[in-house]
Design an enzyme around this catalytic site. Structure first.
Site, short mmCIF file in Angstrom:
data_model
loop_
_atom_site.label_atom_id
_atom_site.label_comp_id
_atom_site.label_asym_id
_atom_site.label_seq_id
_atom_site.Cartn_x
_atom_site.Cartn_y
_atom_site.Cartn_z
N GLU A 109 -26.33 -97.88 3.74
CA GLU A 109 -25.88 -97.40 2.43
C GLU A 109 -24.73 -96.42 2.52
O GLU A 109 -24.70 -95.59 3.42
CB GLU A 109 -27.01 -96.61 1.77
CG GLU A 109 -28.12 -97.44 1.25
CD GLU A 109 -29.18 -96.55 0.65
OE1 GLU A 109 -30.19 -97.09 0.22
OE2 GLU A 109 -29.02 -95.32 0.61
N CYS A 122 -20.93 -90.21 0.53
CA CYS A 122 -22.13 -89.90 1.33
C CYS A 122 -22.28 -91.03 2.36
O CYS A 122 -22.43 -92.19 2.02
CB CYS A 122 -23.32 -89.83 0.39
SG CYS A 122 -24.86 -89.51 1.21
N CYS A 129 -34.53 -93.83 10.44
CA CYS A 129 -34.50 -92.47 11.00
C CYS A 129 -35.72 -92.30 11.90
O CYS A 129 -36.79 -92.81 11.58
CB CYS A 129 -34.54 -91.45 9.87
SG CYS A 129 -34.27 -89.74 10.42
N CYS A 133 -39.74 -86.85 7.81
CA CYS A 133 -39.91 -85.82 6.79
C CYS A 133 -40.69 -86.44 5.63
O CYS A 133 -40.34 -87.54 5.18
CB CYS A 133 -38.55 -85.30 6.33
SG CYS A 133 -37.54 -84.73 7.71
N CYS A 136 -39.07 -87.74 2.29
CA CYS A 136 -37.83 -88.52 2.38
C CYS A 136 -38.13 -90.00 2.53
O CYS A 136 -38.91 -90.40 3.40
CB CYS A 136 -37.00 -88.04 3.57
SG CYS A 136 -35.53 -89.06 3.84
N CYS A 362 -31.45 -91.67 -1.60
CA CYS A 362 -30.86 -92.49 -0.54
C CYS A 362 -31.98 -93.28 0.14
O CYS A 362 -33.06 -92.76 0.36
CB CYS A 362 -30.21 -91.57 0.50
SG CYS A 362 -28.45 -91.76 0.52
N1 SAH Z 1 -31.03 -86.42 8.17
C1 SAH Z 1 -30.15 -85.50 7.57
C2 SAH Z 1 -29.22 -86.12 6.54
C3 SAH Z 1 -29.79 -87.15 5.63
S1 SAH Z 1 -30.92 -86.64 4.41
C4 SAH Z 1 -30.92 -84.36 6.96
O1 SAH Z 1 -32.14 -84.43 6.89
O2 SAH Z 1 -30.29 -83.38 6.59
C5 SAH Z 1 -29.88 -85.93 3.15
C6 SAH Z 1 -30.56 -84.88 2.28
O3 SAH Z 1 -31.39 -85.50 1.28
C7 SAH Z 1 -31.45 -83.93 3.06
O4 SAH Z 1 -31.29 -82.61 2.64
C8 SAH Z 1 -32.81 -84.42 2.68
O5 SAH Z 1 -33.75 -83.44 2.90
C9 SAH Z 1 -32.63 -84.80 1.23
N2 SAH Z 1 -33.67 -85.66 0.68
C10 SAH Z 1 -34.38 -86.59 1.35
N3 SAH Z 1 -35.26 -87.19 0.50
C11 SAH Z 1 -35.08 -86.64 -0.71
C12 SAH Z 1 -35.67 -86.85 -2.00
N4 SAH Z 1 -36.61 -87.76 -2.18
N5 SAH Z 1 -35.24 -86.10 -3.03
C13 SAH Z 1 -34.26 -85.19 -2.86
N6 SAH Z 1 -33.65 -84.96 -1.68
C14 SAH Z 1 -34.06 -85.67 -0.61
FE1 SF4 Z 2 -34.47 -88.37 8.52
FE2 SF4 Z 2 -34.89 -88.11 5.90
FE3 SF4 Z 2 -35.73 -86.22 7.54
FE4 SF4 Z 2 -33.09 -86.52 7.09
S1 SF4 Z 2 -34.65 -85.88 5.59
S2 SF4 Z 2 -34.12 -86.22 9.07
S3 SF4 Z 2 -32.99 -88.76 6.87
S4 SF4 Z 2 -36.47 -88.34 7.51
#
Ligand code: SAH
Ligand code: SF4
Length: 392
Positions: A109, A122, A129, A133, A136, A362
């Protein structure tokens, strides 16, 4: 020189389906070496580089100042093609989300978000990944593989194609472009694919490359401390940290990487990030999860934790996805949380949700497309879940 050195099962394929080697993503030096294999002088490499990064050429045929037989040779052995667009969605607010299909069929994406005079792309760094988390959606998709430098750059170059921003379009000067900024905030953890991300970003930042200044590039990480240090020294792009909790206990619960690199180590790496000042600050991202991390006490703890670091806190309403088990905090809770941070002296903007009408967080465009494909071909096995590619 081996263009496929360090290849492992998590690497991008070294060639496309026709066996052509991608030239996008090679350093200027590497490009010279490749063309030297064919006994071509340095100035040819400079011409090819210029066509790729200044003129946005998508095939060798258009490289008018190269001899015809050379164009044919390059077309036979090398590629400067873009990924195919598997899906495109445009929001009424101008946000455009592309699902790009790489040469091995992996889907990636990229999202363009216009915002006044600024337009941010972006960019994804991995397919899936390794980290998990809890909030996410990408974290639910196992790591399939790292993206190669060419695949990271191709996202930016595709966006310039789509927005008409090469010299023959709007791109005569940066100020005229819609795409002004890059955030490494798409799928994947960029610092677990550091070498490829660094190689791609160096070409992005190179004035002779895509010419996007390091001040307009932000890398977001969940907190891979050793590579934060390396990134500061080698790239020095803007740093964003996915923080999401004000204490180790909660952060480890929702972001398992915190067990490996706990808050004190992470915040020390932020404090020491080169070039920080009142105008160049670390961004801490904080997703608002109802009854999890959103109380006034937690806001006060956060303010205390970040004391002394030139920073701002981006407050992000949680983007709900089915099965996450989380809800987004109510608007008045979010306001109260932000107010406490502001009263403690931090900038704490609440991020406006963008592209709500096309999809949410995302990772969701990809999931929607994979679900649709599964519905069409239910007999296909699910993607294999590999062991982590890195020492997460
Ligand atoms: N892996 C990297 C970059 C990708 S995630 C990181 O974790 O920073 C990009 C951002 O989107 C991160 O701050 C992540 O915590 C946030 N994010 C992930 N899932 C989300 C969600 N469901 N709602 C809002 N933000 C989210
Ligand atoms: Fe991976 Fe999502 Fe955690 Fe970023 S926030 S490190 S994309 S699992």
């Amino acid at each position: 020189m081996s263009l496929s050195s360090h290849a492992d099962r998590f690497s991008a394929p070294p060639t496309d389906a026709e066996g052509r080697i991608p030239l996008i993503g090679l350093t200027a030096e590497e490009l010279k070496e490749v063309l030297a294999i064919h006994k071509l002088p340095c100035f040819r490499a400079k011409q090819v580089w210029h066509w790729i990064y200044h003129r946005g050429a998508r095939d060798f045929e258009s490289m008018g100042n190269l001899p015809k037989d050379l164009r044919a040779l390059l077309a036979e052995k090398y590629s400067i093609a873009r990924p195919k667009v598997a899906a495109e969605q445009k929001s009424s607010d101008g946000t455009i989300k592309w699902l790009l299909s790489m040469t091995d069929g992996q889907l990636v994406e990229a999202v363009f978000i216009p915002d006044g005079r600024r337009g941010t792309l972006c960019v994804s760094s991995q397919v899936g990944c390794t980290l998990t988390c809890k909030f996410c959606h990408t974290g639910t998709q196992p790591l399939v593989r790292n993206l190669g430098p060419h695949e990271i750059l191709q996202q930016v170059m595709h966006a310039r194609d789509a927005l008409g921003e090469w010299p023959e379009g709007k791109g005569a000067g940066n100020e005229k472009r819609d795409l002004t900024n890059i955030v490494m905030m798409g799928m994947g953890e960029p610092l677990y694919n550091y070498d490829n991300v660094a190689k791609a970003l160096k070409i992005c930042m190179d004035e002779k490359g895509l010419g996007i200044s390091k001040r307009r590039i932000t890398l977001s990480t969940s907190g891979v401390v050793p590579q934060i240090v390396q990134c500061g020294e080698e790239l020095n792009v803007n740093l964003a940290i996915s923080l999401h909790a004000p204490d180790d206990k909660l952060r480890s619960e929702i972001m398992p990487i915190n067990n490996k690199y706990p808050l004190q180590e992470l915040l020390d790496a932020c404090r020491n990030y080169p070039g920080l000042s009142d105008v160049r600050r670390v961004t801490f991202e904080y997703v608002m999860l109802k009854d999890v991390n959103d109380s006034d006490d937690q806001a006060r703890a956060l303010a205390k934790l970040l004391r002394g670091i030139p920073c701002k806190v981006n407050i992000i309403p949680f983007n709900i996805w089915p099965g996450s088990g989380y809800e987004c905090s109510a608007p008045d809770r979010i306001d109260s949380f932000a107010r406490i941070l502001e009263q403690a002296g931090y900038d704490a903007p609440v991020r406006r949700p963008r592209g709500r009408d096309i999809l949410a967080a995302c990772g969701q465009l990809k999931s929607a497309s994979v679900r649709a494909k599964k519905a069409r071909h239910p007999e296909e096995p699910a993607a294999e879940a590999p062991a982590p590619a890195t020492e997460a």
